[in-house]
Design a protein around this motif. Structure first.
Motif, mmCIF file in Angstrom:
data_model
loop_
_atom_site.group_PDB
_atom_site.id
_atom_site.type_symbol
_atom_site.label_atom_id
_atom_site.label_comp_id
_atom_site.label_asym_id
_atom_site.label_seq_id
_atom_site.Cartn_x
_atom_site.Cartn_y
_atom_site.Cartn_z
ATOM 1 N N LYS A 137 0.832 -1.194 0.000
ATOM 2 C CA LYS A 137 0.000 0.000 0.000
ATOM 3 C C LYS A 137 0.879 1.260 0.000
ATOM 4 N N ALA A 138 1.941 1.260 0.798
ATOM 5 C CA ALA A 138 2.856 2.398 0.846
ATOM 6 C C ALA A 138 3.603 2.550 -0.478
ATOM 7 N N HIS A 139 3.928 1.434 -1.109
ATOM 8 C CA HIS A 139 4.617 1.471 -2.403
ATOM 9 C C HIS A 139 3.720 2.113 -3.465
ATOM 10 N N LYS A 140 2.451 1.752 -3.463
ATOM 11 C CA LYS A 140 1.504 2.342 -4.423
ATOM 12 C C LYS A 140 1.355 3.846 -4.205
ATOM 13 N N ARG A 141 1.523 4.275 -2.969
ATOM 14 C CA ARG A 141 1.415 5.707 -2.653
ATOM 15 C C ARG A 141 2.737 6.450 -2.845
ATOM 16 N N GLY A 142 3.778 5.713 -3.225
ATOM 17 C CA GLY A 142 5.070 6.343 -3.488
ATOM 18 C C GLY A 142 5.874 6.659 -2.235
ATOM 19 N N ARG A 143 5.632 5.926 -1.142
ATOM 20 C CA ARG A 143 6.335 6.193 0.114
ATOM 21 C C ARG A 143 7.503 5.251 0.352
ATOM 22 N N ILE A 144 7.568 4.147 -0.405
ATOM 23 C CA ILE A 144 8.622 3.143 -0.231
ATOM 24 C C ILE A 144 8.941 2.554 -1.593
ATOM 25 N N GLN A 145 10.089 1.928 -1.690
ATOM 26 C CA GLN A 145 10.533 1.374 -2.967
ATOM 27 C C GLN A 145 10.558 -0.154 -2.892
ATOM 28 N N SER A 146 10.048 -0.808 -3.923
ATOM 29 C CA SER A 146 10.115 -2.259 -4.026
ATOM 30 C C SER A 146 11.183 -2.609 -5.051
ATOM 31 N N LEU A 147 12.118 -3.466 -4.648
ATOM 32 C CA LEU A 147 13.215 -3.855 -5.539
ATOM 33 C C LEU A 147 12.984 -5.212 -6.190
ATOM 34 N N TRP A 180 12.406 -4.646 0.015
ATOM 35 C CA TRP A 180 11.984 -3.263 0.183
ATOM 36 C C TRP A 180 13.176 -2.378 0.467
ATOM 37 N N ALA A 181 13.066 -1.133 0.052
ATOM 38 C CA ALA A 181 14.130 -0.158 0.319
ATOM 39 C C ALA A 181 13.482 1.217 0.494
ATOM 40 N N LEU A 182 14.196 2.088 1.188
ATOM 41 C CA LEU A 182 13.734 3.468 1.324
ATOM 42 C C LEU A 182 13.899 4.191 -0.003
ATOM 43 N N LEU A 183 13.076 5.182 -0.229
ATOM 44 C CA LEU A 183 13.216 5.990 -1.435
ATOM 45 C C LEU A 183 14.510 6.784 -1.361
ATOM 46 N N GLU A 184 15.190 6.880 -2.487
ATOM 47 C CA GLU A 184 16.436 7.647 -2.499
ATOM 48 C C GLU A 184 16.104 9.121 -2.542
#
Length: 144
Positions: A120-130, A139-143
């Protein structure tokens, strides 16, 4: 030639007995099914006369305050300084909450809840999926 009264009465008695047998066989089948269910429930609660402890079902949504699970996951990613799998994040969350780290049921439950929250956070642009690593999402934090 007409049938005798004896034959007519015997046929009527035969039908009556067949109906009674069919009714009793139905009751017997029902009683056997009831016995199987009672025996199965007894097996759930007793093993060699000892009562077993079963883990209680817990709704994990109630175990975390709003946004707490995502906050713990981002804290884990920050502390590690790099990407982590969902299982690693789950282990971190369980350890940080002070829960039983070797309970596989709890581990799976937290991991599944994390997949939902992180997706859900990835879809909202809050986290990155590798992508995936050995079948587990990374998962990774957004750069910045």
């Amino acid at each position: 030639m007409a049938e005798s009264v004896t034959i007519i009465q015997l046929r009527a008695k035969q039908e009556e007995l067949q109906d009674a047998i069919a009714y009793l066989e139905g009751k017997l089948t029902e009683a056997r099914a009831d016995l199987l269910h009672v025996s199965a429930v007894l097996r759930l609660f007793e093993t060699n006369g000892e009562v077993q402890q079963f883990p209680a079902h817990v709704n994990l949504s109630r175990m975390f305050s709003a946004g707490e699970l995502f906050a713990l996951a981002t804290k884990a990613l920050t502390e590690k300084g790099g990407p982590m799998t969902t299982r690693e994040l789950g282990a971190y969350v369980i350890k940080s909450k002070g829960w039983d780290t070797i309970d596989p049921i709890l581990g799976r439950g937290v991991t599944h809840k994390l997949v939902y929250v992180m997706s859900k956070a990835h879809k909202r642009g809050r986290i990155q999926s590798l992508g995936y690593e050995r079948g587990v999402r990374v998962w990774a934090l957004l750069e910045p």
